[in-house]
Design a protein around this motif. Sequence first.
Motif, PDB file in Angstrom:
ATOM      1  N   ALA A 212       3.076  23.135  61.869  1.00 12.61           N
ATOM      2  CA  ALA A 212       1.836  23.862  62.163  1.00 12.61           C
ATOM      3  C   ALA A 212       1.516  24.873  61.071  1.00 12.61           C
ATOM      4  CB  ALA A 212       1.955  24.566  63.509  1.00 12.61           C
ATOM      5  N   LEU A 213       2.549  25.535  60.540  1.00 14.69           N
ATOM      6  CA  LEU A 213       2.342  26.511  59.471  1.00 14.69           C
ATOM      7  C   LEU A 213       1.725  25.847  58.242  1.00 14.69           C
ATOM      8  CD1 LEU A 213       2.765  29.318  58.184  1.00 14.69           C
ATOM      9  CD2 LEU A 213       5.050  28.549  57.516  1.00 14.69           C
ATOM     10  N   PHE A 214       2.323  24.755  57.775  1.00 13.07           N
ATOM     11  CA  PHE A 214       1.816  24.089  56.579  1.00 13.07           C
ATOM     12  C   PHE A 214       0.432  23.480  56.822  1.00 13.07           C
ATOM     13  CE2 PHE A 214       6.214  24.289  55.112  1.00 13.07           C
ATOM     14  CZ  PHE A 214       6.035  24.540  53.761  1.00 13.07           C
ATOM     15  N   ALA A 215       0.231  22.898  58.005  1.00 17.69           N
ATOM     16  CA  ALA A 215      -1.074  22.310  58.300  1.00 17.69           C
ATOM     17  C   ALA A 215      -2.175  23.356  58.261  1.00 17.69           C
ATOM     18  CB  ALA A 215      -1.040  21.617  59.668  1.00 17.69           C
ATOM     19  N   GLN A 216      -1.911  24.510  58.862  1.00 17.81           N
ATOM     20  CA  GLN A 216      -2.963  25.528  58.905  1.00 17.81           C
ATOM     21  C   GLN A 216      -3.165  26.201  57.558  1.00 17.81           C
ATOM     22  OE1 GLN A 216      -4.857  25.390  61.175  1.00 17.81           O
ATOM     23  NE2 GLN A 216      -5.928  27.298  61.593  1.00 17.81           N
ATOM     24  N   VAL A 217      -2.129  26.304  56.745  1.00 19.38           N
ATOM     25  CA  VAL A 217      -2.317  26.770  55.365  1.00 19.38           C
ATOM     26  C   VAL A 217      -3.310  25.861  54.650  1.00 19.38           C
ATOM     27  CG1 VAL A 217      -1.220  26.977  53.101  1.00 19.38           C
ATOM     28  CG2 VAL A 217      -0.099  27.952  55.101  1.00 19.38           C
ATOM     29  N   GLY A 218      -3.136  24.553  54.829  1.00 14.66           N
ATOM     30  CA  GLY A 218      -4.040  23.605  54.185  1.00 14.66           C
ATOM     31  C   GLY A 218      -5.463  23.717  54.683  1.00 14.66           C
ATOM     32  N   TYR A 219      -5.658  23.695  56.010  1.00 17.30           N
ATOM     33  CA  TYR A 219      -7.012  23.724  56.549  1.00 17.30           C
ATOM     34  C   TYR A 219      -7.710  25.053  56.277  1.00 17.30           C
ATOM     35  CZ  TYR A 219      -6.474  19.282  58.980  1.00 17.30           C
ATOM     36  OH  TYR A 219      -6.311  17.953  59.262  1.00 17.30           O
ATOM     37  N   ALA A 220      -6.982  26.173  56.386  1.00 13.84           N
ATOM     38  CA  ALA A 220      -7.592  27.478  56.141  1.00 13.84           C
ATOM     39  C   ALA A 220      -7.976  27.638  54.681  1.00 13.84           C
ATOM     40  CB  ALA A 220      -6.622  28.592  56.560  1.00 13.84           C
ATOM     41  N   THR A 221      -7.083  27.244  53.771  1.00 12.43           N
ATOM     42  CA  THR A 221      -7.382  27.351  52.347  1.00 12.43           C
ATOM     43  C   THR A 221      -8.577  26.484  51.979  1.00 12.43           C
ATOM     44  OG1 THR A 221      -5.027  27.706  51.902  1.00 12.43           O
ATOM     45  CG2 THR A 221      -6.431  27.159  50.032  1.00 12.43           C
TER      46      THR A 221
ATOM     47  N   LEU B  75      -1.824  33.205  55.001  1.00 18.18           N
ATOM     48  CA  LEU B  75      -1.162  32.767  53.772  1.00 18.18           C
ATOM     49  C   LEU B  75      -2.060  31.839  52.960  1.00 18.18           C
ATOM     50  CD1 LEU B  75       2.439  32.115  55.133  1.00 18.18           C
ATOM     51  CD2 LEU B  75       1.690  33.999  53.679  1.00 18.18           C
ATOM     52  N   GLY B  76      -2.879  31.045  53.628  1.00 17.92           N
ATOM     53  CA  GLY B  76      -3.816  30.189  52.919  1.00 17.92           C
ATOM     54  C   GLY B  76      -4.816  30.998  52.110  1.00 17.92           C
ATOM     55  N   MET B  77      -5.294  32.101  52.696  1.00 18.91           N
ATOM     56  CA  MET B  77      -6.201  32.982  51.958  1.00 18.91           C
ATOM     57  C   MET B  77      -5.521  33.559  50.724  1.00 18.91           C
ATOM     58  SD  MET B  77      -9.085  32.949  53.563  1.00 18.91           S
ATOM     59  CE  MET B  77      -9.826  32.690  55.177  1.00 18.91           C
ATOM     60  N   LEU B  78      -4.247  33.929  50.857  1.00 17.74           N
ATOM     61  CA  LEU B  78      -3.509  34.526  49.744  1.00 17.74           C
ATOM     62  C   LEU B  78      -3.270  33.513  48.629  1.00 17.74           C
ATOM     63  CD1 LEU B  78      -1.843  36.759  48.390  1.00 17.74           C
ATOM     64  CD2 LEU B  78       0.101  36.046  49.799  1.00 17.74           C
ATOM     65  N   PHE B  79      -2.655  32.387  48.960  1.00 21.88           N
ATOM     66  CA  PHE B  79      -2.278  31.424  47.928  1.00 21.88           C
ATOM     67  C   PHE B  79      -3.489  30.672  47.375  1.00 21.88           C
ATOM     68  CE2 PHE B  79       1.835  31.771  50.265  1.00 21.88           C
ATOM     69  CZ  PHE B  79       2.556  32.316  49.211  1.00 21.88           C
TER      70      PHE B  79
ATOM     71  N   ALA C 218      -4.266  30.786  43.481  1.00 23.27           N
ATOM     72  CA  ALA C 218      -4.377  29.553  42.692  1.00 23.27           C
ATOM     73  C   ALA C 218      -5.643  29.567  41.839  1.00 23.27           C
ATOM     74  CB  ALA C 218      -4.376  28.339  43.617  1.00 23.27           C
ATOM     75  N   ASN C 219      -6.739  30.050  42.412  1.00 26.30           N
ATOM     76  CA  ASN C 219      -7.985  30.124  41.640  1.00 26.30           C
ATOM     77  C   ASN C 219      -7.892  31.137  40.506  1.00 26.30           C
ATOM     78  OD1 ASN C 219      -9.347  28.147  43.019  1.00 26.30           O
ATOM     79  ND2 ASN C 219     -10.529  29.542  44.293  1.00 26.30           N
ATOM     80  N   ASP C 220      -7.321  32.312  40.795  1.00 31.71           N
ATOM     81  CA  ASP C 220      -7.225  33.343  39.765  1.00 31.71           C
ATOM     82  C   ASP C 220      -6.280  32.933  38.637  1.00 31.71           C
ATOM     83  OD1 ASP C 220      -9.047  34.977  40.993  1.00 31.71           O
ATOM     84  OD2 ASP C 220      -7.569  36.258  41.972  1.00 31.71           O
ATOM     85  N   LEU C 221      -5.181  32.263  38.984  1.00 27.22           N
ATOM     86  CA  LEU C 221      -4.228  31.843  37.952  1.00 27.22           C
ATOM     87  C   LEU C 221      -4.818  30.754  37.056  1.00 27.22           C
ATOM     88  CD1 LEU C 221      -0.832  31.784  39.905  1.00 27.22           C
ATOM     89  CD2 LEU C 221      -1.576  33.447  38.187  1.00 27.22           C
ATOM     90  N   THR C 222      -5.574  29.841  37.640  1.00 33.97           N
ATOM     91  CA  THR C 222      -6.185  28.763  36.850  1.00 33.97           C
ATOM     92  C   THR C 222      -7.541  29.159  36.272  1.00 33.97           C
ATOM     93  OG1 THR C 222      -7.194  27.826  38.856  1.00 33.97           O
ATOM     94  CG2 THR C 222      -5.021  26.985  38.213  1.00 33.97           C
TER      95      THR C 222
ATOM     96  N   PHE D 186      -7.944  23.648  45.369  1.00 32.97           N
ATOM     97  CA  PHE D 186      -8.054  22.310  45.952  1.00 32.97           C
ATOM     98  C   PHE D 186      -6.794  21.481  45.675  1.00 32.97           C
ATOM     99  CE2 PHE D 186     -12.522  23.530  45.694  1.00 32.97           C
ATOM    100  CZ  PHE D 186     -12.974  23.145  46.934  1.00 32.97           C
ATOM    101  N   TYR D 187      -6.255  21.590  44.464  1.00 35.26           N
ATOM    102  CA  TYR D 187      -5.000  20.894  44.165  1.00 35.26           C
ATOM    103  C   TYR D 187      -3.853  21.475  44.998  1.00 35.26           C
ATOM    104  CZ  TYR D 187      -7.326  18.637  40.227  1.00 35.26           C
ATOM    105  OH  TYR D 187      -8.180  17.894  39.453  1.00 35.26           O
ATOM    106  N   PHE D 188      -3.877  22.778  45.182  1.00 34.86           N
ATOM    107  CA  PHE D 188      -2.874  23.421  46.034  1.00 34.86           C
ATOM    108  C   PHE D 188      -2.953  22.881  47.459  1.00 34.86           C
ATOM    109  CE2 PHE D 188      -2.248  26.847  49.170  1.00 34.86           C
ATOM    110  CZ  PHE D 188      -0.882  27.062  49.019  1.00 34.86           C
TER     111      PHE D 188
END
Length: 568
Positions: free
Chosen positions: A24-33, A161-165, A169-173, A180-182
Motif C-alpha cells: 500500500a505504501l509503494f502503490a500510494q507513493v506512485g499514485y500520489a506522485t 512521501l510521493g510529494m517529497l520524492f 526528482a524534478n529538481d534534480l533532473t 514520471f520515471y520515478f
Amino acid sequence: MKTNADNFIRMASLRTMAGLAVVALFAQVGYATLNFSALVMWVQYDMRQGKHLGLILGTFMLTEAMFRPWLGALSDRVGRKPLMLVGPALGVVTSVATIYLAGFGPHLALLMMILLRAVDGVGLAAFWPAAFAVAGEAVEEKSRSTAMAVVNGAGMAGVALGMLFGGLANDLTRSHTGSFYFVSLVFLITFLAGLLIFPRQTHKAAGFEPSEIDAMPHLPEHIPHTAEVRSALRLVPDMLIMSVVVFTAVGLLMPIIKLYSVEQLAMSETQFGALAAPVAAVLGLLSVPFGRLGDKWGKLSSFCYGLLICTAAMWLVATIRSVTILAAASAMIGVGFVLAFPAWMAIVSEAAPADRRGQIMGTVGMAQGIGAIVGVYLGPLIYASDWMSLPRLGVIHFNLPFYLCALLLSAGTVMAFNWISVIRQGLCGGRRIGWRERRAVVALAVVGAMAMAGWVVFRYTRPVPADRVAWLWVQATVHKDLKRAESYTLPSFEGAHGGTASQTASTVYSRRVNVSKARYTLMKPRVSERGRRAEVRLIFRYPDQSKSTEFIVLHKQKSGEWKIAGKK
C-alpha cells in the motif's frame, strides 16, 4: 489460554498486514506522485493546459468512482491479489507514456492524457477496495480499526512521501519528466512486491467456504451498478452522504495545493515536498497507536474527533497565509486523518455483511470518488479565475478553495457528531458520543457562523486594505476595465492622468496574462511608519517558470481609503 493454533493465526495475520502495508505504501507513493505532483506541474508548465487540469484529474477520479463497486464485488469472487496487482502493472506503462504526449498537438495530447488517466483510475479502483477488504479479513473484529489504520497510515504516508520524492526528482533532473520515471519505477516495485509477498488466494470472503460463496444467489457473475448503489443506500445512506461532503472538501485542494505553494508561497518543488515530510513521519509513527486507540476508545469517537482536528487545521490554513502555519496545519491534518479515517473505514466495514463487504466498501468508495470529482473539477477553476475573488473580505481566488474546504469540513463535523454517531452507536463498540458533546459542536458551529457574518459586515464597513486595492486595480487593468481601474488611482498617476496611466498598464498586464499566460500574485504590503504610504509587490509568473516583478505604490487619503499613486 492461547493455543498454538491461535498463535499461528495471529502470526499469519501479522505477516499479511505487514506485507499489505508495504504494498500500500509503494502503490500510494506512485499514485500520489503521478496525479498530484508530476501531472500538476507537467500540465501547467509543459503542456500549458492548466485550465484543463480539473478535467484531467476529474477523469481519473470519475473512472475510479465508477469502477470501485464493480471491482470491489469482483474481488469478493476472484480473490484480492489479482485486483491489487493490476493497478501497479498499468501504472508502469501509463506514467512513462504521459511524457511523450507533449510531442502531439494540443487537442490530441489532451485526449490522450484523459485516456491515460482513465486507465489509472481503473487501476486504483481495483487496488483499494481489495486492500481494505484484506485488512478487514486478516484480523478479528476487535482489532479491525487497528488493521485499517495500518493500511491507511501506509497509504497517507505514501501521499506525503510521493510529494517529497516527486518534487526532488524534478529538481534534480531540472525538468518535469524526472518524476514520471520515478513513478514508473515505484509501480514496478509495487507489482513485484505484491507478486512475491501475497500468496495465491482462493478464499474469496471471510467466514465462508468457496463452495458456499459460489452457491449464493445474491452474488451473480456481474452485479449491476444500480443494484449496488441501491443496496448501499439501504445499508449505509449516512456514510454515502458523509463521503460526498468530506471528499468534495478534499478534492478542492488536491490539484492546487502544490501550485499554491510554488506560486503563492514561492516554494520550490523540493521545499513543498519537505513540508509534507513531517506529515509522513506523523502518519507512520501514529497510525498503529491511533488505530488501537480507535479500537479501545471507540471508532465513532475517533472518527468524530479526528474530523474535528482536520476542520480546525483547515481554518488556520484558510485564514493565515504563512509557510509556518501551513506546515503546522499539515501536521494537524495528518493526526486528524490518521485518527478519523481508519475508524471510518472500520465502521463502513462492520456495517456490511461479510460476503458483501467488498461491494459495500466499493460503493462507499464510489461516493468518495464523486465528491472528489466535484472538488477536483472546481478547485482549479476557482484557483485560476480572478473573478472568483472577494477582495473586500480579503479572500482572493487562490485561497478561496481553502475557505470552501473548511466550510465543508465544518458541515461534515456537525454531521458526524449529530447524525453518524447517533444511528451507528449500536453498531460500534467503545466510547459513545454524549449529548453534551453533540450540543457543544452545534454551539461551536453557530458561534462560528455568527462570527463569520460579523466579520463580513465589519469588512464591508471599513476601507479596503492597501493590497486589496492594488489587486482590484491590477484585475481591472488585466480585463481592460479602464473606468473601474481609474476609480482606484489618484487623479495624477506617474505624471499622467489616472485613466491614461491605467490604460498604459492595461496594455502591458493584459498581454502578459492573456497572451503570455502568466499568473499574477500580490504579496503583503509594506506600510510606512506613519501608515500613510504602502508598497505592494506584484509578481507575474510565466509558464516557463520565469517571473517579472513590480512594486505598486499607494497613498492613504484623509477618508482612510487607499489610492494607487505610482509604480516602481
